[in-house]
Design a protein around this motif. Structure first.
Motif, PDB file in Angstrom:
ATOM      1  N   THR A 134       0.791  -1.170  -0.119  1.00 23.10           N
ATOM      2  CA  THR A 134      -0.163  -0.076   0.121  1.00 23.10           C
ATOM      3  C   THR A 134       0.766   1.146  -0.170  1.00 23.10           C
ATOM      4  OG1 THR A 134      -1.833  -0.980   1.002  1.00 23.10           O
ATOM      5  CG2 THR A 134      -1.629   1.348   1.409  1.00 23.10           C
ATOM      6  N   ALA A 135       0.505   2.112  -1.067  1.00 19.83           N
ATOM      7  CA  ALA A 135       1.398   3.375  -1.110  1.00 19.83           C
ATOM      8  C   ALA A 135       0.880   4.243  -2.349  1.00 19.83           C
ATOM      9  CB  ALA A 135       2.862   2.893  -1.374  1.00 19.83           C
ATOM     10  N   VAL A 136       1.434   5.282  -2.581  1.00 22.59           N
ATOM     11  CA  VAL A 136       1.167   6.083  -3.509  1.00 22.59           C
ATOM     12  C   VAL A 136       2.387   5.771  -4.586  1.00 22.59           C
ATOM     13  CG1 VAL A 136       1.398   8.362  -4.763  1.00 22.59           C
ATOM     14  CG2 VAL A 136       0.141   7.927  -2.444  1.00 22.59           C
ATOM     15  N   TYR A 137       2.194   5.485  -5.868  1.00 15.16           N
ATOM     16  CA  TYR A 137       3.058   4.847  -6.733  1.00 15.16           C
ATOM     17  C   TYR A 137       3.353   5.938  -7.750  1.00 15.16           C
ATOM     18  CZ  TYR A 137       3.094   0.307  -4.980  1.00 15.16           C
ATOM     19  OH  TYR A 137       3.198  -0.909  -4.146  1.00 15.16           O
ATOM     20  N   TYR A 138       4.531   6.126  -7.989  1.00 17.42           N
ATOM     21  CA  TYR A 138       5.020   7.238  -8.890  1.00 17.42           C
ATOM     22  C   TYR A 138       5.837   6.929  -9.914  1.00 17.42           C
ATOM     23  CZ  TYR A 138       3.884  10.418  -4.875  1.00 17.42           C
ATOM     24  OH  TYR A 138       3.282  10.877  -3.989  1.00 17.42           O
ATOM     25  N   CYS A 139       5.764   7.314 -11.277  1.00 16.36           N
ATOM     26  CA  CYS A 139       6.702   6.973 -12.204  1.00 16.36           C
ATOM     27  C   CYS A 139       7.682   8.009 -12.237  1.00 16.36           C
ATOM     28  CB  CYS A 139       6.033   6.645 -13.510  1.00 16.36           C
ATOM     29  SG  CYS A 139       5.391   7.996 -14.359  1.00 16.36           S
ATOM     30  N   ASN A 140       8.913   7.557 -12.886  1.00 13.69           N
ATOM     31  CA  ASN A 140       9.860   8.711 -13.196  1.00 13.69           C
ATOM     32  C   ASN A 140      10.749   8.219 -14.535  1.00 13.69           C
ATOM     33  OD1 ASN A 140      13.154   8.464 -12.446  1.00 13.69           O
ATOM     34  ND2 ASN A 140      12.411  10.149 -11.847  1.00 13.69           N
ATOM     35  N   ALA A 141      10.999   9.340 -15.250  1.00 15.70           N
ATOM     36  CA  ALA A 141      11.969   9.296 -16.263  1.00 15.70           C
ATOM     37  C   ALA A 141      13.020  10.085 -16.196  1.00 15.70           C
ATOM     38  CB  ALA A 141      10.994   9.994 -17.600  1.00 15.70           C
ATOM     39  N   ARG A 142      14.125   9.424 -16.762  1.00 16.40           N
ATOM     40  CA  ARG A 142      15.508  10.038 -16.435  1.00 16.40           C
ATOM     41  C   ARG A 142      16.556   9.791 -17.519  1.00 16.40           C
ATOM     42  NH1 ARG A 142      17.399   8.114 -10.708  1.00 16.40           N
ATOM     43  NH2 ARG A 142      15.511   9.445 -10.170  1.00 16.40           N
ATOM     44  N   ARG A 143      17.111  10.683 -17.992  1.00 11.10           N
ATOM     45  CA  ARG A 143      18.175  10.679 -18.958  1.00 11.10           C
ATOM     46  C   ARG A 143      19.026  11.819 -18.841  1.00 11.10           C
ATOM     47  NH1 ARG A 143      18.702  13.215 -24.366  1.00 11.10           N
ATOM     48  NH2 ARG A 143      20.144  11.849 -25.689  1.00 11.10           N
ATOM     49  N   GLU A 144      20.401  11.504 -18.555  1.00 11.88           N
ATOM     50  CA  GLU A 144      21.427  12.648 -18.158  1.00 11.88           C
ATOM     51  C   GLU A 144      20.900  13.503 -17.162  1.00 11.88           C
ATOM     52  OE1 GLU A 144      22.419  14.135 -21.845  1.00 11.88           O
ATOM     53  OE2 GLU A 144      23.433  12.567 -22.765  1.00 11.88           O
ATOM     54  N   ILE A 145      20.868  14.817 -17.259  1.00 15.79           N
ATOM     55  CA  ILE A 145      20.422  15.532 -16.292  1.00 15.79           C
ATOM     56  C   ILE A 145      18.812  15.814 -16.167  1.00 15.79           C
ATOM     57  CG2 ILE A 145      22.409  17.084 -16.290  1.00 15.79           C
ATOM     58  CD1 ILE A 145      20.983  19.337 -17.912  1.00 15.79           C
ATOM     59  N   ASP A 146      18.238  15.330 -17.013  1.00 17.13           N
ATOM     60  CA  ASP A 146      16.659  15.515 -16.911  1.00 17.13           C
ATOM     61  C   ASP A 146      16.085  14.311 -15.985  1.00 17.13           C
ATOM     62  OD1 ASP A 146      16.621  15.712 -20.609  1.00 17.13           O
ATOM     63  OD2 ASP A 146      16.782  17.261 -18.962  1.00 17.13           O
ATOM     64  N   ASP A 147      15.165  14.719 -15.254  1.00 18.67           N
ATOM     65  CA  ASP A 147      14.508  13.781 -14.402  1.00 18.67           C
ATOM     66  C   ASP A 147      13.206  14.349 -14.028  1.00 18.67           C
ATOM     67  OD1 ASP A 147      15.436  13.102 -10.850  1.00 18.67           O
ATOM     68  OD2 ASP A 147      14.221  11.928 -12.321  1.00 18.67           O
ATOM     69  N   TYR A 148      12.077  13.533 -14.375  1.00 19.95           N
ATOM     70  CA  TYR A 148      10.952  13.724 -14.506  1.00 19.95           C
ATOM     71  C   TYR A 148      10.178  12.822 -13.494  1.00 19.95           C
ATOM     72  CZ  TYR A 148      12.082  16.632 -18.483  1.00 19.95           C
ATOM     73  OH  TYR A 148      13.109  17.519 -19.370  1.00 19.95           O
ATOM     74  N   TRP A 149       8.908  13.490 -12.984  1.00 17.23           N
ATOM     75  CA  TRP A 149       8.218  12.735 -12.166  1.00 17.23           C
ATOM     76  C   TRP A 149       6.630  12.784 -12.375  1.00 17.23           C
ATOM     77  CZ3 TRP A 149       9.946   9.144  -8.553  1.00 17.23           C
ATOM     78  CH2 TRP A 149      11.246   9.524  -8.169  1.00 17.23           C
ATOM     79  N   GLY A 150       5.888  11.836 -12.112  1.00 21.17           N
ATOM     80  CA  GLY A 150       4.433  11.985 -12.305  1.00 21.17           C
ATOM     81  C   GLY A 150       3.904  12.282 -11.029  1.00 21.17           C
ATOM     82  N   GLN A 151       2.446  12.455 -10.946  1.00 20.75           N
ATOM     83  CA  GLN A 151       1.643  12.965  -9.769  1.00 20.75           C
ATOM     84  C   GLN A 151       1.374  11.790  -8.914  1.00 20.75           C
ATOM     85  OE1 GLN A 151       0.199  12.084 -12.896  1.00 20.75           O
ATOM     86  NE2 GLN A 151      -1.347  10.963 -11.937  1.00 20.75           N
ATOM     87  N   GLY A 152       1.352  10.613  -9.360  1.00 23.58           N
ATOM     88  CA  GLY A 152       1.328   9.511  -8.524  1.00 23.58           C
ATOM     89  C   GLY A 152      -0.243   8.836  -8.523  1.00 23.58           C
ATOM     90  N   THR A 153      -0.359   7.717  -8.156  1.00 23.25           N
ATOM     91  CA  THR A 153      -1.238   6.779  -8.245  1.00 23.25           C
ATOM     92  C   THR A 153      -1.568   6.022  -6.792  1.00 23.25           C
ATOM     93  OG1 THR A 153      -3.103   5.577  -9.501  1.00 23.25           O
ATOM     94  CG2 THR A 153      -0.754   5.006  -9.516  1.00 23.25           C
ATOM     95  N   GLN A 154      -2.669   6.117  -6.006  1.00 24.31           N
ATOM     96  CA  GLN A 154      -2.940   5.306  -5.009  1.00 24.31           C
ATOM     97  C   GLN A 154      -3.199   3.868  -5.084  1.00 24.31           C
ATOM     98  OE1 GLN A 154      -2.603   6.561  -1.665  1.00 24.31           O
ATOM     99  NE2 GLN A 154      -2.667   4.338  -1.150  1.00 24.31           N
ATOM    100  N   VAL A 155      -2.394   3.199  -4.695  1.00 27.05           N
ATOM    101  CA  VAL A 155      -2.522   1.513  -4.496  1.00 27.05           C
ATOM    102  C   VAL A 155      -2.825   1.301  -3.116  1.00 27.05           C
ATOM    103  CG1 VAL A 155      -1.816  -0.643  -4.826  1.00 27.05           C
ATOM    104  CG2 VAL A 155      -1.359   1.032  -6.555  1.00 27.05           C
ATOM    105  N   THR A 156      -3.842   0.536  -2.997  1.00 24.27           N
ATOM    106  CA  THR A 156      -4.332   0.235  -1.487  1.00 24.27           C
ATOM    107  C   THR A 156      -4.716  -1.331  -1.368  1.00 24.27           C
ATOM    108  OG1 THR A 156      -5.264   2.348  -0.877  1.00 24.27           O
ATOM    109  CG2 THR A 156      -5.843   0.293   0.253  1.00 24.27           C
ATOM    110  N   VAL A 157      -3.669  -2.032  -0.412  1.00 22.39           N
ATOM    111  CA  VAL A 157      -4.059  -3.580  -0.364  1.00 22.39           C
ATOM    112  C   VAL A 157      -4.868  -3.653   0.950  1.00 22.39           C
ATOM    113  CG1 VAL A 157      -3.094  -5.876  -0.575  1.00 22.39           C
ATOM    114  CG2 VAL A 157      -2.187  -3.741  -1.922  1.00 22.39           C
ATOM    115  N   SER A 158      -5.983  -4.093   0.780  1.00 22.85           N
ATOM    116  CA  SER A 158      -6.580  -4.489   1.928  1.00 22.85           C
ATOM    117  C   SER A 158      -7.907  -5.409   1.758  1.00 22.85           C
ATOM    118  CB  SER A 158      -7.119  -3.133   2.533  1.00 22.85           C
ATOM    119  OG  SER A 158      -7.603  -3.314   3.972  1.00 22.85           O
ATOM    120  N   SER A 159      -8.236  -6.056   2.718  1.00 23.05           N
ATOM    121  CA  SER A 159      -9.303  -6.970   2.793  1.00 23.05           C
ATOM    122  C   SER A 159     -10.550  -6.022   3.302  1.00 23.05           C
ATOM    123  CB  SER A 159      -9.142  -8.225   3.716  1.00 23.05           C
ATOM    124  OG  SER A 159      -8.583  -7.993   4.779  1.00 23.05           O
TER     125      SER A 159
END
Length: 115
Positions: free
Chosen positions: A90-115
């Motif tokens: 369970t967490a907020v999951y973020y994607c990242n794109a990276r190349r040399e000095i470029d470093d970008y992030w998304g805003q995140g998506t929530q994943v909750t694992v629960s019964s």
């Protein structure tokens, strides 16, 4: 302008599966290494998985054998297939794109694992 937009987060029961997607725009996607990170409440953001422009992958030990990262350069999208999910995923999951000095992030998506 570079944008990374995650989707696919949801509430899922333990043992279930989800596939996260991260759609990129404003960049030459195939040139970038892509990664997934997550941040649980009260914890630091942590690395989960990465895939190079050439397709080589790397995973944190906690998700090896359960999660699979992949990319579709034609669709400018990176995926994270998550199987056998556990409550500790369970967490907020973020994607990242990276190349040399470029470093970008998304805003995140929530994943909750629960019964």
């Amino acid at each position: 302008q570079v944008q990374l937009v995650e989707s696919g987060g949801a509430l899922v029961q333990p043992g279930g599966s989800l596939r996260l997607s991260c759609a990129a725009s404003g960049m030459i996607f195939s040139f970038y290494a892509e990664g997934w990170y997550r941040q649980a409440p009260g914890k630091q953001r942590e690395f989960i998985a990465s895939i190079t422009s050439g397709g080589s992958t790397n995973y944190v030990d906690a998700v090896k054998g359960r999660f699979t990262i992949s990319r579709d350069n034609a669709k400018n999208t990176v995926y994270l297939q998550m199987n056998s999910l556990k409550p500790e995923d369970t967490a907020v999951y973020y994607c990242n794109a990276r190349r040399e000095i470029d470093d970008y992030w998304g805003q995140g998506t929530q994943v909750t694992v629960s019964s």
